[in-house]
Design a protein around this motif. Sequence first.
Motif, mmCIF file in Angstrom:
data_model
loop_
_atom_site.group_PDB
_atom_site.id
_atom_site.type_symbol
_atom_site.label_atom_id
_atom_site.label_comp_id
_atom_site.label_asym_id
_atom_site.label_seq_id
_atom_site.Cartn_x
_atom_site.Cartn_y
_atom_site.Cartn_z
ATOM 1 N N ARG A 45 0.845 -1.193 0.000
ATOM 2 C CA ARG A 45 0.000 0.000 0.000
ATOM 3 C C ARG A 45 0.884 1.248 0.000
ATOM 4 N N MET A 46 0.551 2.217 -0.828
ATOM 5 C CA MET A 46 1.275 3.477 -0.889
ATOM 6 C C MET A 46 0.384 4.564 -0.311
ATOM 7 N N PRO A 47 0.781 5.165 0.788
ATOM 8 C CA PRO A 47 -0.051 6.205 1.381
ATOM 9 C C PRO A 47 -0.200 7.411 0.462
ATOM 10 N N SER A 48 -1.406 7.914 0.336
ATOM 11 C CA SER A 48 -1.667 9.106 -0.461
ATOM 12 C C SER A 48 -0.820 10.250 0.059
ATOM 13 N N GLY A 49 -0.200 10.979 -0.850
ATOM 14 C CA GLY A 49 0.659 12.091 -0.491
ATOM 15 C C GLY A 49 2.132 11.729 -0.389
ATOM 16 N N SER A 50 2.455 10.429 -0.396
ATOM 17 C CA SER A 50 3.862 10.008 -0.315
ATOM 18 C C SER A 50 4.625 10.484 -1.543
ATOM 19 N N ARG A 51 5.845 10.947 -1.339
ATOM 20 C CA ARG A 51 6.725 11.286 -2.457
ATOM 21 C C ARG A 51 7.208 9.985 -3.084
ATOM 22 N N ILE A 52 7.288 9.960 -4.420
ATOM 23 C CA ILE A 52 7.678 8.743 -5.133
ATOM 24 C C ILE A 52 8.594 9.101 -6.294
#
Length: 78
Positions: A45-52
């Motif tokens: 799961r990738m949290p919303s707002g995470s820098r990628i």
Amino acid sequence: MQERRTIVRTPCLLTASYRLSDGADTSTYLTDLSFRGTGLLSAARMPSGSRIIVHMALPQDEQPLELKGSVRWAEGPS
């Protein structure tokens, strides 16, 4: 769910890798692409707002592209 994008994404299946701001590189696939965003598969799961940061190689290019952005939306189990 109703589609809210204003920019059409082109379906694709490209090998890539990504790294969240606090993690290691993870192999993945891009599933669609536009000049405003991309879809990719992830087991985590990738949290919303995470820098990628996404690295992808186009078939005609020798050097991979580096795409920087933020996670805007994710679905699936948490």
